[in-house]
Design a protein around this motif. Sequence first.
Motif, PDB file in Angstrom:
ATOM      1  N   ARG A   2       0.847  -1.196   0.000  1.00  0.00           N
ATOM      2  CA  ARG A   2       0.000   0.000   0.000  1.00  0.00           C
ATOM      3  C   ARG A   2       0.884   1.248   0.000  1.00  0.00           C
ATOM      4  O   ARG A   2       1.746   1.399   0.875  1.00  0.00           O
ATOM      5  N   GLU A  25      -1.029  -0.975  -5.079  1.00  0.00           N
ATOM      6  CA  GLU A  25      -2.206  -0.322  -4.506  1.00  0.00           C
ATOM      7  C   GLU A  25      -1.841   1.091  -4.050  1.00  0.00           C
ATOM      8  O   GLU A  25      -0.982   1.271  -3.194  1.00  0.00           O
ATOM      9  N   ALA A  27      -3.097   3.834  -1.964  1.00  0.00           N
ATOM     10  CA  ALA A  27      -4.102   4.027  -0.920  1.00  0.00           C
ATOM     11  C   ALA A  27      -4.598   5.468  -0.878  1.00  0.00           C
ATOM     12  O   ALA A  27      -5.760   5.725  -0.538  1.00  0.00           O
TER      13      ALA A  27
END
Length: 197
Positions: A2, A25, A27
């Motif tokens: 993340r 990812e 975030a």
Amino acid sequence: MRITLVGSRHFGVTTLNALRERGVEIARVVVADAEDRLAAAATAAGIAVVVQADPKRVTAAEIAPGTDLIVTAHSHAKVTREALAAARLGGIGYHPSLLPRHRGIAAVEWTIKEGDPIAGGTVYHLADRMDAGAIAAQDWCFVKKGETARELWERALAPLGLRLLAEVIDHAKTHGTLPAKPQDEQFATQAPNLPPQ
């Protein structure tokens, strides 16, 4: 993995897109200006955007919960020690020079001004001193005769930055750590803003 991405402008957007294409990812995206193209690209992708309370500082409250790594891409804000502590692996940034040479806001311009035949880029650990953290990855390129700073950035240094960031993030995903080699201070030079030509 993340990531909280801190950045702006075209390089921020290309970094966002390159990381998403690699399955990273994102975030949260942190920007200094709500009107920045990175904010618009993140919003269009359904990614949460936070505008810095102080455009010169990124605070812990602005980092997404559960962040593994902070990545800066065309950000001139200092990521505070508390913000770095909020991310499991701290933070990295891309600087368009062979650090410790040309630390500062105008690295590419100083590369041209100094007549450097070789330029390069560095992914480095964010630290208390700007552009002075340990080196995670570094590579070089030639400078063409007569090339402008913008031409050098677009032709070689921006693509190099995307590649180096991806390599370091891949290393972090695989090993759970970041490579780190201290900068050699005897070779440090500064690259402050230059007056407009």
